[in-house]
Write a protein that holds these residues in place. Sequence first.
Motif, PDB file in Angstrom:
ATOM      1  N   GLU A  52       0.911   2.740   9.256  1.00 35.84           N
ATOM      2  CA  GLU A  52      -0.433   3.044   9.741  1.00 35.84           C
ATOM      3  C   GLU A  52      -0.615   2.428  11.126  1.00 35.84           C
ATOM      4  OE1 GLU A  52      -2.847   3.584   5.553  1.00 35.84           O
ATOM      5  OE2 GLU A  52      -2.875   1.604   6.505  1.00 35.84           O
ATOM      6  N   ARG A  58      -1.092  -0.455   6.696  1.00 35.54           N
ATOM      7  CA  ARG A  58      -0.027  -0.537   5.691  1.00 35.54           C
ATOM      8  C   ARG A  58       1.272   0.060   6.211  1.00 35.54           C
ATOM      9  NH1 ARG A  58      -1.903   3.348   1.782  1.00 35.54           N
ATOM     10  NH2 ARG A  58      -0.096   2.790   0.543  1.00 35.54           N
ATOM     11  N   CYS A  59       2.364  -0.503   5.761  1.00 40.06           N
ATOM     12  CA  CYS A  59       3.686   0.099   5.882  1.00 40.06           C
ATOM     13  C   CYS A  59       4.052   0.440   4.440  1.00 40.06           C
ATOM     14  CB  CYS A  59       4.708  -0.886   6.444  1.00 40.06           C
ATOM     15  SG  CYS A  59       4.262  -1.603   8.034  1.00 40.06           S
ATOM     16  N   TYR A  60       4.346   1.713   4.194  1.00 38.85           N
ATOM     17  CA  TYR A  60       4.567   2.103   2.809  1.00 38.85           C
ATOM     18  C   TYR A  60       5.493   3.310   2.725  1.00 38.85           C
ATOM     19  CZ  TYR A  60       0.949   5.663   3.695  1.00 38.85           C
ATOM     20  OH  TYR A  60       0.216   6.712   4.204  1.00 38.85           O
ATOM     21  N   GLU A  68       2.543   6.042  -3.598  1.00 43.39           N
ATOM     22  CA  GLU A  68       2.667   5.219  -2.403  1.00 43.39           C
ATOM     23  C   GLU A  68       3.032   3.795  -2.809  1.00 43.39           C
ATOM     24  OE1 GLU A  68      -0.984   5.630  -0.200  1.00 43.39           O
ATOM     25  OE2 GLU A  68      -0.502   7.697   0.379  1.00 43.39           O
ATOM     26  N   THR A  69       4.064   3.253  -2.180  1.00 46.46           N
ATOM     27  CA  THR A  69       4.553   1.914  -2.490  1.00 46.46           C
ATOM     28  C   THR A  69       4.578   1.092  -1.210  1.00 46.46           C
ATOM     29  OG1 THR A  69       5.961   2.876  -4.212  1.00 46.46           O
ATOM     30  CG2 THR A  69       6.413   0.599  -3.560  1.00 46.46           C
ATOM     31  N   ASP A  70       3.738   0.064  -1.139  1.00 47.03           N
ATOM     32  CA  ASP A  70       3.679  -0.794   0.049  1.00 47.03           C
ATOM     33  C   ASP A  70       4.954  -1.611   0.207  1.00 47.03           C
ATOM     34  OD1 ASP A  70       1.130   0.168   0.339  1.00 47.03           O
ATOM     35  OD2 ASP A  70       0.141  -1.776   0.202  1.00 47.03           O
ATOM     36  N   TRP A  71       5.353  -1.796   1.468  1.00 44.65           N
ATOM     37  CA  TRP A  71       6.480  -2.670   1.787  1.00 44.65           C
ATOM     38  C   TRP A  71       6.216  -3.510   3.033  1.00 44.65           C
ATOM     39  CZ3 TRP A  71       8.338  -1.515   6.566  1.00 44.65           C
ATOM     40  CH2 TRP A  71       8.217  -0.189   7.024  1.00 44.65           C
ATOM     41  N   ARG A  73       2.963  -4.853   6.261  1.00 48.24           N
ATOM     42  CA  ARG A  73       1.605  -4.883   6.809  1.00 48.24           C
ATOM     43  C   ARG A  73       1.720  -5.096   8.313  1.00 48.24           C
ATOM     44  NH1 ARG A  73      -2.382  -3.026   4.370  1.00 48.24           N
ATOM     45  NH2 ARG A  73      -1.722  -4.086   2.517  1.00 48.24           N
ATOM     46  N   PHE A  95       7.677  -6.644  -4.439  1.00 47.85           N
ATOM     47  CA  PHE A  95       6.567  -6.703  -3.492  1.00 47.85           C
ATOM     48  C   PHE A  95       6.021  -8.119  -3.397  1.00 47.85           C
ATOM     49  CE2 PHE A  95       1.949  -6.106  -2.556  1.00 47.85           C
ATOM     50  CZ  PHE A  95       2.091  -5.628  -1.273  1.00 47.85           C
TER      51      PHE A  95
END
Length: 158
Positions: A52, A58-60, A68-71, A73, A95
């Motif tokens: 984003e 977010r980085c996802y 959607e899976t966050d990885w 910021r 995570f």
Amino acid sequence: MTEQTADAVVRRTVTVAAPVARAYDVFTSGMASWWPKDTHHVGPTPAEAVIEPFVDGRCYARAHDGTETDWGRVLAWEPPSRLVFAWLLTPQWGFEPDPALASEVEVRFTATGEDSTEVVLTHSGFERYAEGGETMRAQVDGAGGWGALLDLYVSALR
């Protein structure tokens, strides 16, 4: 934590045949064009990598089924010269929601000519992990790590 982990950083430098703004754009908003869809994800695959475009973005990974899976910021968003994000993954590839406990990736983009940009990626902060920091450093520094990913990025700019 070992002294080696505290001082360790992974640094990769590539020069791409693209103006600095395009190099930044392909790395960030165009990440899905070069980040592998079937590997290098912590959630379901195939998936596209997304960043984003703002601080605290977010980085996802967005999987084909919409999951959607966050990885990560976004910590600094400074187009077209600099991007910093917290790598919110543990050495076990789980995570880690707290950026203070995660490692950090900084990417700098410097014009070296009208159609040439030096891209320097630095991954640091491995000492923040309670355990496994050296393992994480070795993995992102090894085969299939940042070097291989940057090769894919360079290819996307051709």
